[in-house]
Design an enzyme around this catalytic site. Sequence first.
Site, PDB file in Angstrom:
ATOM      1  N   HIS A  78       5.452 -12.625   7.717  1.00 49.78           N
ATOM      2  CA  HIS A  78       5.730 -11.237   7.310  1.00 49.78           C
ATOM      3  C   HIS A  78       6.955 -11.191   6.412  1.00 49.78           C
ATOM      4  O   HIS A  78       7.879 -11.989   6.579  1.00 49.78           O
ATOM      5  CB  HIS A  78       5.943 -10.332   8.530  1.00 49.78           C
ATOM      6  CG  HIS A  78       5.708  -8.882   8.211  1.00 49.78           C
ATOM      7  ND1 HIS A  78       6.707  -8.080   7.713  1.00 49.78           N
ATOM      8  CD2 HIS A  78       4.592  -8.130   8.266  1.00 49.78           C
ATOM      9  CE1 HIS A  78       6.202  -6.874   7.500  1.00 49.78           C
ATOM     10  NE2 HIS A  78       4.923  -6.871   7.819  1.00 49.78           N
ATOM     11  N   SER A 129       0.829  -1.218   0.000  1.00 48.12           N
ATOM     12  CA  SER A 129       0.000   0.000   0.000  1.00 48.12           C
ATOM     13  C   SER A 129       0.860   1.264   0.000  1.00 48.12           C
ATOM     14  O   SER A 129       0.617   2.190  -0.791  1.00 48.12           O
ATOM     15  CB  SER A 129      -0.966  -0.001   1.191  1.00 48.12           C
ATOM     16  OG  SER A 129      -0.288  -0.250   2.394  1.00 48.12           O
TER      17      SER A 129
HETATM   18  N1  NMX Z   1       0.855 -19.578   5.999  1.00 43.12           N
HETATM   19  C1  NMX Z   1       1.323 -20.483   5.112  1.00 43.12           C
HETATM   20  N2  NMX Z   1       2.414 -20.294   4.364  1.00 43.12           N
HETATM   21  C2  NMX Z   1       3.079 -19.151   4.549  1.00 43.12           C
HETATM   22  C3  NMX Z   1       2.694 -18.178   5.472  1.00 43.12           C
HETATM   23  C4  NMX Z   1       1.511 -18.418   6.201  1.00 43.12           C
HETATM   24  N3  NMX Z   1       1.024 -17.522   7.068  1.00 43.12           N
HETATM   25  N4  NMX Z   1       3.555 -17.156   5.420  1.00 43.12           N
HETATM   26  C5  NMX Z   1       4.469 -17.460   4.468  1.00 43.12           C
HETATM   27  N5  NMX Z   1       4.171 -18.659   3.948  1.00 43.12           N
HETATM   28  C6  NMX Z   1       4.837 -19.334   2.837  1.00 43.12           C
HETATM   29  C7  NMX Z   1       4.741 -18.446   1.593  1.00 43.12           C
HETATM   30  O1  NMX Z   1       3.464 -18.577   0.972  1.00 43.12           O
HETATM   31  C8  NMX Z   1       5.888 -18.977   0.769  1.00 43.12           C
HETATM   32  O2  NMX Z   1       5.476 -20.198   0.193  1.00 43.12           O
HETATM   33  P1  NMX Z   1       5.956 -20.594  -1.298  1.00 43.12           P
HETATM   34  O3  NMX Z   1       7.441 -20.747  -1.183  1.00 43.12           O
HETATM   35  O4  NMX Z   1       5.225 -21.857  -1.559  1.00 43.12           O
HETATM   36  O5  NMX Z   1       5.559 -19.471  -2.200  1.00 43.12           O
HETATM   37  C9  NMX Z   1       6.924 -19.308   1.836  1.00 43.12           C
HETATM   38  O6  NMX Z   1       6.213 -19.459   3.075  1.00 43.12           O
HETATM   39  C10 NMX Z   1       7.968 -18.225   2.008  1.00 43.12           C
HETATM   40  O7  NMX Z   1       7.290 -16.993   2.253  1.00 43.12           O
HETATM   41  P2  NMX Z   1       7.990 -15.853   3.152  1.00 43.12           P
HETATM   42  O8  NMX Z   1       9.243 -15.457   2.472  1.00 43.12           O
HETATM   43  O9  NMX Z   1       8.062 -16.275   4.561  1.00 43.12           O
HETATM   44  O10 NMX Z   1       6.876 -14.710   3.095  1.00 43.12           O
HETATM   45  P3  NMX Z   1       6.702 -13.560   2.018  1.00 43.12           P
HETATM   46  O11 NMX Z   1       7.613 -12.442   2.372  1.00 43.12           O
HETATM   47  O12 NMX Z   1       6.771 -14.085   0.628  1.00 43.12           O
HETATM   48  O13 NMX Z   1       5.178 -13.132   2.276  1.00 43.12           O
HETATM   49  C11 NMX Z   1       3.283 -12.679   3.628  1.00 43.12           C
HETATM   50  C12 NMX Z   1       4.782 -12.440   3.431  1.00 43.12           C
HETATM   51  C13 NMX Z   1       2.793 -11.778   4.748  1.00 43.12           C
HETATM   52  C14 NMX Z   1       2.547 -12.313   2.357  1.00 43.12           C
HETATM   53  C15 NMX Z   1       3.067 -14.159   4.001  1.00 43.12           C
HETATM   54  O14 NMX Z   1       3.666 -14.443   5.247  1.00 43.12           O
HETATM   55  C16 NMX Z   1       1.596 -14.547   4.045  1.00 43.12           C
HETATM   56  O15 NMX Z   1       1.026 -14.893   3.005  1.00 43.12           O
HETATM   57  N6  NMX Z   1       0.950 -14.499   5.261  1.00 43.12           N
HETATM   58  C17 NMX Z   1      -0.458 -14.769   5.366  1.00 43.12           C
HETATM   59  C18 NMX Z   1      -1.269 -13.567   4.884  1.00 43.12           C
HETATM   60  C19 NMX Z   1      -1.153 -12.411   5.834  1.00 43.12           C
HETATM   61  O16 NMX Z   1      -1.306 -12.540   7.042  1.00 43.12           O
HETATM   62  N7  NMX Z   1      -0.895 -11.215   5.269  1.00 43.12           N
HETATM   63  C20 NMX Z   1      -0.871  -9.974   6.059  1.00 43.12           C
HETATM   64  C21 NMX Z   1       0.505  -9.338   6.184  1.00 43.12           C
HETATM   65  C22 NMX Z   1       0.431  -8.088   7.005  1.00 43.12           C
HETATM   66  N8  NMX Z   1      -0.332  -7.035   6.315  1.00 43.12           N
HETATM   67  O17 NMX Z   1      -1.228  -6.485   6.887  1.00 43.12           O
HETATM   68  O18 NMX Z   1      -0.055  -6.733   5.171  1.00 43.12           O
HETATM   69  C1  MLT Z   2       1.909  -3.474   6.535  1.00 45.42           C
HETATM   70  O1  MLT Z   2       1.520  -2.946   7.566  1.00 45.42           O
HETATM   71  O2  MLT Z   2       2.007  -2.838   5.465  1.00 45.42           O
HETATM   72  C2  MLT Z   2       2.165  -4.941   6.522  1.00 45.42           C
HETATM   73  O3  MLT Z   2       2.627  -5.392   7.754  1.00 45.42           O
HETATM   74  C3  MLT Z   2       2.949  -5.438   5.355  1.00 45.42           C
HETATM   75  C4  MLT Z   2       4.390  -5.056   5.289  1.00 45.42           C
HETATM   76  O4  MLT Z   2       4.910  -4.263   6.048  1.00 45.42           O
HETATM   77  O5  MLT Z   2       5.063  -5.634   4.401  1.00 45.42           O
END
Ligand code: NMX
Ligand code: MLT
Length: 433
Positions: free
Chosen positions: A317, A240
Site C-alpha cells: 500500500h 479514484s
Molecule cells: N508485490 C511486489 N512488489 C511490490 C508490491 C507487491 N505487492 N508492493 C510494492 N511492491 C514494489 C513496487 O512495485 C516497487 O517496486 P519498484 O521499486 O521496482 O518500482 C517497490 O515495491 C516500492 O513500492 P512501494 O513504495 O512499497 O509501493 P507504492 O506506493 O509504489 O505502490 C501499490 C503501492 C499498492 C501500488 C503496490 O504495493 C502494489 O503494486 N501492490 C500490488 C497491487 C495491489 O494490491 N493494488 C491494490 C491497492 C489497494 N487498492 O485497492 O487500490
Molecule cells: C483505496 O482504497 O483507494 C486503496 O487502498 C488505494 C489507496 O488508498 O491508495
Amino acid sequence: MPNIKEKLKEKIEAWRPRTTKLVKEYGNVKIGEVTIGQAIGGMRGVKCLATDISYLDPFEGIRFRGYTIPECLEKLPKAPGSEMPYVEGHVYLLLTGDIPTEDEVIELVEEFKKRKHVPQYVFDMLRAMPRDTHPMTMFSAAILAMQRESVFVKEYNAGIGKMDMWDPTYEDAMNMLAKLPAIGAYIFRMKYRGDTIIPAHPELDMGGNFAHMMGIDKPYDDVARLYFILHSDHESGNVSAHTGHLIASALSDVYYSISGMINGLAGPLHGLANQEVLRWIQGVMDQMGGKIPTEEEMKKFVWDTLNSGQVVPGFGHAVLRKTDPRYQAQREFCLKHLPDDPIFKYVDVLYKVVPPILEEQGKAKNPWPNVDAQSGVIQWYYGITEYDFYTVLFGIGRAIGVLSNIIWDRALGYPIERPKSLTTAMLEEIAGI
Ligand code: NMX
Ligand code: MLT
C-alpha cells in the site's frame, strides 16, 4: 427540502468560516516540503489535499468521519434482520459527519427509492456494446451517458452563484448514487446470467435491493452492505478519489467526474487488484489441481511471481504500513460465514507467507495485505465467479465517498486544481548536478 439536505446546509454554513479563516489568515503556513523523489515518484506523502470525509492513518487504517471501521459497523443503524448497517446510514455519516438515527436512515432509504429509476437509454447503450467489453468500461460509459441528466449543468447555465453550487451537485450525487446499484446489477445479469434482468424491488434498501437485482440470496444483502461501506472512501489521494475530485474541480458535473473515477479504479495497481487476486489464486489452484498448497508450496508460487517481475496482487500500500482494517473486517466475515471455503484457505496461507517474502525481497514498503486480498473470496463464495465484475462493486462503494467529497468541495468553494510541474533540467539544477 428533505431533512438530510437541511442538515447538510446547516453543517456547510457552520463549516465555511473555518476554511475561510485557514485560507485567508493562515494560507502561508507551511505543512511540508516536497522532494525531487516525491515530484518524480507519484507525489507519495506530499500533503496537498484537504478533506474531512475520511482520514487514513498508516498504522491504524481508515477512519470515516472520525469513526474506525469496527465503530461504523457497530454504531450505524442496521436493516431489520441484518448483521450489517444500512449503506444509506453510511452515506448520511459521510455527508453530515453524524451517525444517523433509525428515522434519519429510513428517510434516506425513501429518498433513494424516489431517485432510483435508470433511464432506458442507458440500458440500450449497454446492450449496443460488444458483450465481451470489460464491466468497468460498461459501468463508466453508463455513468457518462447519464450526463445529460445533470441538474448542476442546468443551474450553472442559468447562472447559479459559486456558494450555491453544492445544492445541484447534491441533487446530481443523490440521483446517481440511487442508480449505480441497478446499473451494476444490470451489467452483471446481462453479461454473465444469460441476459436475465431482475427489476428493482420497490421496498428494499440499497444493499437488499442490490442482492435482489443480482439474484443472490441472503446473506448477500449483508455482503453488499459491508462491501459498499468498506470501499466508500480512503481519503483523497488515491487514484479514484483524486481523479473524481480533480475532474470536479473544473466544475465538470459529477457524471463526468465519477465516470473518470471509475476509469482510474480500473487499473490493476488500484481497484482492479481484487480481480487480479482471484485470477492469481485460480492460476495457483490449476497448478495444484485444486489441492490447498502447503506454506512451502505457496512460497514458491509467490517467489515465481516476484521473479517474473510482477507484483503480488492484494499486498502492499502507498500509505498503510500494517494489515488493512478493511481486509480484517472481510476476514472476520469469512471466518464467520465461510471458514472452510477452499479459496479462503488459500488467502489464509497467503496471509502467512507473503509478508515475510516481501520483507525478504526488500522492495515493498508495506508487506501486509490490502482490501483487495480478501474481497474476491467472498464474492466467489456467493456465486460471482466472474472476477472481471469485482471492481464494479468497488466502484459503487467508492462513488459514495467521492460524491460526498465533491459536494463538500463545492460547498467550501475549493478552486480548480492545478499543481506546478518542473522540467528535468530544472530538477537537475535544483539538485546541483
Ligand atoms: N508485490 C511486489 N512488489 C511490490 C508490491 C507487491 N505487492 N508492493 C510494492 N511492491 C514494489 C513496487 O512495485 C516497487 O517496486 P519498484 O521499486 O521496482 O518500482 C517497490 O515495491 C516500492 O513500492 P512501494 O513504495 O512499497 O509501493 P507504492 O506506493 O509504489 O505502490 C501499490 C503501492 C499498492 C501500488 C503496490 O504495493 C502494489 O503494486 N501492490 C500490488 C497491487 C495491489 O494490491 N493494488 C491494490 C491497492 C489497494 N487498492 O485497492 O487500490
Ligand atoms: C483505496 O482504497 O483507494 C486503496 O487502498 C488505494 C489507496 O488508498 O491508495
